[in-house]
Design an enzyme around this catalytic site. Structure first.
Site, PDB file in Angstrom:
ATOM      1  CE  LYS A 264      -3.155   2.911   2.933  1.00 23.94           C
ATOM      2  NZ  LYS A 264      -4.296   2.646   4.028  1.00 23.94           N
ATOM      3  CE  LYS A 276      -7.225   9.016   7.529  1.00 22.23           C
ATOM      4  NZ  LYS A 276      -7.554   7.621   8.126  1.00 22.23           N
ATOM      5  CG  ASP A 287      -2.317   4.894   4.270  1.00 21.30           C
ATOM      6  OD1 ASP A 287      -1.882   4.348   5.218  1.00 21.30           O
ATOM      7  OD2 ASP A 287      -3.305   5.495   4.004  1.00 21.30           O
ATOM      8  CG  ASP A 346     -10.130   6.947   6.711  1.00 17.54           C
ATOM      9  OD1 ASP A 346      -8.769   7.255   5.945  1.00 17.54           O
ATOM     10  OD2 ASP A 346      -9.908   7.118   7.414  1.00 17.54           O
ATOM     11  CD  GLU A 348      -6.918   5.205   1.868  1.00 20.16           C
ATOM     12  OE1 GLU A 348      -7.942   4.663   3.252  1.00 20.16           O
ATOM     13  OE2 GLU A 348      -5.489   4.634   2.376  1.00 20.16           O
ATOM     14  NE  ARG A 350     -10.873  -1.302   3.969  1.00 20.88           N
ATOM     15  CZ  ARG A 350     -11.250  -1.537   5.067  1.00 20.88           C
ATOM     16  NH1 ARG A 350     -12.712  -2.456   5.027  1.00 20.88           N
ATOM     17  NH2 ARG A 350     -10.654  -1.122   6.093  1.00 20.88           N
TER      18      ARG A 350
HETATM   19  N1  BES Z   1      -4.109   4.591   6.964  1.00 24.45           N
HETATM   20  C1  BES Z   1      -5.774   4.228   7.555  1.00 24.45           C
HETATM   21  C2  BES Z   1      -4.948   3.365   8.203  1.00 24.45           C
HETATM   22  C3  BES Z   1      -3.723   3.850   9.482  1.00 24.45           C
HETATM   23  C4  BES Z   1      -3.923   4.031  10.974  1.00 24.45           C
HETATM   24  C5  BES Z   1      -3.291   3.385   9.404  1.00 24.45           C
HETATM   25  C6  BES Z   1      -3.552   4.851  11.349  1.00 24.45           C
HETATM   26  C7  BES Z   1      -1.580   3.482  10.206  1.00 24.45           C
HETATM   27  C8  BES Z   1      -1.836   4.044  11.075  1.00 24.45           C
HETATM   28  C9  BES Z   1      -6.890   3.611   6.754  1.00 24.45           C
HETATM   29  O1  BES Z   1      -6.549   3.739   5.002  1.00 24.45           O
HETATM   30  C10 BES Z   1      -8.234   4.627   6.866  1.00 24.45           C
HETATM   31  O2  BES Z   1      -7.764   4.828   7.234  1.00 24.45           O
HETATM   32  N2  BES Z   1      -9.108   2.823   7.579  1.00 24.45           N
HETATM   33  C11 BES Z   1      -9.977   3.286   7.657  1.00 24.45           C
HETATM   34  C12 BES Z   1     -11.611   1.980   7.530  1.00 24.45           C
HETATM   35  C13 BES Z   1     -12.013   2.743   8.098  1.00 24.45           C
HETATM   36  C14 BES Z   1     -12.639   3.774   7.942  1.00 24.45           C
HETATM   37  C15 BES Z   1     -13.457   1.660   7.685  1.00 24.45           C
HETATM   38  C16 BES Z   1      -9.765   2.675   9.630  1.00 24.45           C
HETATM   39  O3  BES Z   1      -8.846   2.253  10.049  1.00 24.45           O
HETATM   40  O4  BES Z   1     -10.632   3.766  10.809  1.00 24.45           O
HETATM   41 ZN    ZN Z   2      -5.197   4.616   4.591  1.00 24.87          ZN
HETATM   42 MN    MN Z   3      -7.706   5.553   5.017  1.00 31.16          MN
END
Ligand code: BES
Ligand code: ZN
Ligand code: MN
Length: 505
Positions: A264, A276, A287, A346, A348, A350
């Site tokens: 990723k 966010k 990321d 968010d 994204e 996956r």
């Molecule tokens: N990049 C983030 C996840 C992340 C969080 C990476 C902390 C590193 C440190 C990912 O893209 C994300 O935002 N995930 C969301 C998904 C949710 C909206 C279903 C999450 O984990 O809150």
């Molecule tokens: Zn992310």
């Molecule tokens: Mn995200």
């Protein structure tokens, strides 16, 4: 850091002298020799301090050796029967942490490795040097104002050993891995105004000199390939996405099915329209850590001339909000042909990964696929800042990754996969939901199950590294900042497949 291994006769007389002390203030042969040459000054220094040779303890002294004043750092080895590769690395780490604060730029290390240690001789000293290199990493590209107490780099380390051959050959491989970790950290630490998909590709250009074949594809190619999920994520940013492909062909059979490492590479993730909160958003410059690990691992494999075929695939994208951005409710058509209903822009990562997996399956027919991603907060809730979450349906891949974890020191915990999670991914209007319903919880698990569909039954593992890519405080082998997590693990995994002579297992 320039590291060389030499016989005692060739040891330079300049630079801080590093000597070791075993637990309960026991001196090994080399330290004893210097003590005699200093008329017992080393022993007096140790006896008059709290330093007793406990593992990772350090003590600095000025000592006259044969009439010449020298700065000496004593480091504790602790109990000698516990000195495995990891322990040697952490001792090196403790030394580096000490030296970045003293400002010494050249050092001579003269440590005898106790005979009863599990790892001895040149191999032990090579691991110690690796620890020094990893912990001695400094990221100061953006500093223009220098303070006297800024951490300093060690320029030159000379390691004295009677096993120059063993140390040099062990170092050849470890040096390659250290370089890969440093590259991954450099990419992580770089802010998103300077690191975006196109600049990422430009910066890794020099990897071609190691014999790595580099391809980078833009939006037209992605569209031709039908990678509608990845394109949707990219749509909100003025930075064009790039599909980066690195190929290292080191196996005896150049056509042997490759190992595919998939990363990723979100150079920034503001969340898109599902934006966010401001607090902590700056961390989302990192990321791309999965992609950084893939690039670092490929560099390491090439630099140590690994006898394996490996392909690195990185989805470089910026996730932004704007009038062109994709929205919650959109239905995307993925590379595999399946449609996906978006619920949160968010989530994204996956979407990018599932198109990369489908691409990898179609183009490379890989022996195994391992994806690395800072994918979910959920895995941080479950495993904190310590373990990477591993999802796989292949027990063999899990076993090899566990072995790679033990060899590299990068902690993995296998998470469950179950049809009931997959059942939660049904959509009312499309083939698949992007995320499960809130009441289903376990977002990391549902993400893994979504990805699994796109691996199409090939040996595949998903490593959710969220929380492990960034050290919030100094660690034994890593200063605060990007960790380069995944590089050592993938390198160790490739080595296991190399040694088995059967990457397709
Ligand atoms: N990049 C983030 C996840 C992340 C969080 C990476 C902390 C590193 C440190 C990912 O893209 C994300 O935002 N995930 C969301 C998904 C949710 C909206 C279903 C999450 O984990 O809150
Ligand atoms: Zn992310
Ligand atoms: Mn995200």
């Amino acid at each position: 850091m320039n590291i060389t291994f030499v016989e005692a006769a060739a040891a330079p007389s300049e630079g801080v002298l590093i000597l070791a002390v075993q637990s309960e203030s026991v001196f090994g042969a080399i330290t004893q020799r210097y003590d005699t040459a200093s008329d017992g000054a080393l022993r007096r220094v140790v006896d008059s301090s709290r330093f007793s040779g406990k593992r990772d303890e350090t003590l600095e002294a000025a000592v006259t050796v044969e009439g010449v004043a020298r700065a000496v750092v004593l480091v504790g080895l602790g109990e000698t029967d516990k000195l495995d590769a990891r322990a040697w690395e952490e001792i090196g780490g403790a030394l580096a942490a000490h030296l970045t604060t003293t400002g010494n730029t050249t050092a001579v290390l003269a440590i005898d490795t106790p005979d009863d240690a599990p790892v001895t001789g040149g191999l032990a000293l090579a691991h110690l040097a690796l620890g020094m290199r990893l912990r001695g990493y400094v990221y100061d590209r953006y500093r223009t104002i220098r303070d006297d107490d800024d951490p300093t780099r060690l320029d030159r380390l000379t390691v004295v050993t009677d096993d120059v051959g063993g140390a040099t050959s062990a170092w050849y491989d470890l040096d390659a891995v250290a370089g890969g970790v440093e590259l991954a950290r450099d990419l992580f630490n770089q802010p998103a105004n300077d690191l975006y998909p196109i600049s990422f590709v430009e910066q890794i250009g020099p990897l071609a000199e190691l014999g790595i074949d580099i391809e980078a594809h833009g939006p037209d190619y992605l569209a031709e390939q039908g990678m509608g999920a990845m394109l949707a994520v990219a749509s909100g940013s003025s930075h064009e996405p790039r599909l980066l492909i690195l190929r290292w062909s080191g196996a005896d059979d150049p056509d042997a099915a490759p190992l595919c490492f998939i990363g990723k590479g979100l150079t920034f993730d503001c969340g898109g329209i599902s934006i966010k909160p401001a607090k902590g958003m700056e961390e989302m410059k990192g990321d791309m850590a999965g992609g950084g690990a893939v690039v670092g691992a490929l560099q390491a494999l090439a630099a140590r001339n690994a006898r394996v075929n490996a392909v690195g695939i990185v989805g470089l994208v910026e996730n932004m909000a704007g009038s062109r951005a994709y929205r919650p409710g959109d239905v995307l058509t993925s590379k595999a042909g399946w449609t996906i209903e978006v619920f949160n822009t968010d989530a994204e990562g996956r979407l990018v990964l599932l198109d990369l997996l489908a691409y990898a399956v179609e183009r490379f027919e890989p022996a195994a696929m391992i994806d690395l991603a800072t994918l979910t907060y959920d895995i941080m809730a479950g495993l904190g800042l310590v373990y990477t979450g591993m999802y796989t349906t292949s027990d063999e891949l899990a076993a090899d990754l566990d072995a790679a974890s033990a060899a590299s020191g990068e902690k993995l915990w296998r998470m469950p996969m179950d049809q009931e999670y997959e059942d939660n991914l049904g959509s009312d209007i499309a083939d698949l939901r992007q995320i499960a319903e809130p009441g289903d919880y376990a977002d990391a698990a549902h993400a893994a199950h979504l990805l699994q569909r796109f691996a199409r039954g090939r040996p595949w593992a998903h490593l959710d590294i969220a929380g492990k890519e960034l050290a919030y405080d100094d660690k034994p082998l890593c200063p605060k900042g990007g960790t380069g997590v995944g590089v050592r693990l993938l390198d160790a995994f490739a080595r296991i497949r190399e040694d088995s002579g059967d990457p397709g297992r």
